[in-house]
Design an enzyme around this catalytic site. Structure first.
Site, PDB file in Angstrom:
ATOM      1  N   SER A 109       0.834  -1.203   0.000  1.00 39.31           N
ATOM      2  CA  SER A 109       0.000   0.000   0.000  1.00 39.31           C
ATOM      3  C   SER A 109       0.874   1.262   0.000  1.00 39.31           C
ATOM      4  O   SER A 109       1.701   1.427  -0.892  1.00 39.31           O
ATOM      5  CB  SER A 109      -0.956  -0.056   1.198  1.00 39.31           C
ATOM      6  OG  SER A 109      -1.935   0.943   1.120  1.00 39.31           O
ATOM      7  N   ASP A 225      -9.661  -3.603  -5.717  1.00 42.04           N
ATOM      8  CA  ASP A 225      -9.076  -2.833  -4.620  1.00 42.04           C
ATOM      9  C   ASP A 225      -9.695  -1.434  -4.602  1.00 42.04           C
ATOM     10  O   ASP A 225      -9.548  -0.676  -5.557  1.00 42.04           O
ATOM     11  CB  ASP A 225      -7.553  -2.741  -4.817  1.00 42.04           C
ATOM     12  CG  ASP A 225      -6.831  -2.168  -3.615  1.00 42.04           C
ATOM     13  OD1 ASP A 225      -7.447  -1.394  -2.846  1.00 42.04           O
ATOM     14  OD2 ASP A 225      -5.646  -2.480  -3.435  1.00 42.04           O
ATOM     15  N   HIS A 255      -7.985  -5.043  -0.912  1.00 45.51           N
ATOM     16  CA  HIS A 255      -6.716  -4.342  -0.698  1.00 45.51           C
ATOM     17  C   HIS A 255      -5.615  -5.196  -0.062  1.00 45.51           C
ATOM     18  O   HIS A 255      -4.479  -5.201  -0.528  1.00 45.51           O
ATOM     19  CB  HIS A 255      -6.968  -3.095   0.150  1.00 45.51           C
ATOM     20  CG  HIS A 255      -5.771  -2.230   0.318  1.00 45.51           C
ATOM     21  ND1 HIS A 255      -5.103  -1.690  -0.765  1.00 45.51           N
ATOM     22  CD2 HIS A 255      -5.110  -1.816   1.431  1.00 45.51           C
ATOM     23  CE1 HIS A 255      -4.081  -0.971  -0.321  1.00 45.51           C
ATOM     24  NE2 HIS A 255      -4.062  -1.035   1.003  1.00 45.51           N
TER      25      HIS A 255
END
Length: 278
Positions: A109, A225, A255
């Site tokens: 991320s 996502d 995610h």
């Protein structure tokens, strides 16, 4: 196998919480950089699989995150450049603790965006980079006015809670969402304006300089996502000059791929990719 916990004082005097898992005869080393709002201990199940194949895993709670904060996490940091300096110093430590074996970087991320920016800016001697759901491209339809305003808000009201992330987009497994929401070391409030602005700067940096990326690269992203844009992974994959590069989009994936429905397949992919390069 040893599990070590310690702290590291940054160039500007911040104490960061560090931990490492070290097999007796390591075949490789890896520095793991966690995502926005979370912390390093959430990767224990992936770490277990990596140490089983002889990888020493080092990780840390970033600025404003997890155990690196006295009191509650804030997810606040002033400059992504400082974060890159932390990554550089810690990757150097990893390579000195476990010398003469292949060294890898893993970022998820925001951590994925930071690792990509770090590789582009510092050109470290890394044997491979794994980017999981990296923050490289802003969400579709992000208002240009909002982006322009973000720099002003970031400057004058840096700690203003500006951007709320939807925890339900973390995983398709309800128990994983509950675990995320109930973890006291996870920051679940709105993200501070400065942090959001700095993450945007990281994305722009990687978008602009992606064609200078030459390190072996594994990119993984979920097609659904809702927290980081899969088009960012596709963009870096297309731009990267790496002769060894792989992009895997998991259909329907959310995610946190290592905490989602395909987690065993995802972790096997990561572990085997690293194993093949050690």
């Amino acid at each position: 196998m040893k599990h070590l916990e310690t702290s590291y004082k940054t160039h500007d005097g911040i104490e960061l919480y560090l931990q490492a898992w070290m097999p007796e005869s390591p075949k490789a080393s890896l520095l793991l950089v966690h995502g926005l709002g979370e912390h390093s201990s959430r990767y224990a199940h992936l770490v277990e699989k990596l140490t089983e194949i002889g990888v020493s895993v080092f990780t840390f709670d970033g600025r404003g995150h997890g155990k690196s904060v006295k009191g509650k996490p804030t997810a606040y940091f002033k400059s992504y450049e400082d974060y890159l300096k932390d990554i550089d110093a810690l990757f150097g430590k990893v390579k000195s603790y476990v010398p003469d074996v292949p060294a890898f970087l893993y970022g998820h991320s925001m951590g994925g965006g930071l690792v990509a920016a770090y590789v582009l800016k510092y050109q470290p001697k890394a044997d491979g980079v794994v980017l999981s759901s990296p923050a490289i491209k802003e969400a579709e339809g992000t208002s240009q006015i909002l982006i322009a305003l973000s720099s002003v808000i970031s400057k004058y009201l840096p700690k203003l809670k500006a951007l709320k992330l939807d925890a339900n987009k973390v995983s398709r497994i309800p128990e994983e969402v509950e675990k995320y929401l109930n973890d006291p070391l996870v920051y679940t409030e709105a993200i501070p304006a400065r942090t959001a602005y700095e993450v945007l700067q990281v994305m722009r940096f990687v978008q602009n300089l992606g064609s200078y990326f030459e390190t072996p690269l594994l990119l993984i992203h979920g097609s659904d996502d809702g927290l980081t844009n899969p088009k960012g992974s596709k963009l870096l994959f297309k731009k990267a000059k790496s002769s060894d590069k792989t992009l895997k989009i998991f259909p329907g994936g959310y995610h946190e791929l290592i905490n989602d429905l395909d987690r065993e397949e995802v972790m096997d992919l990561i572990v085997n990719w690293i194993k093949e390069r050690t």
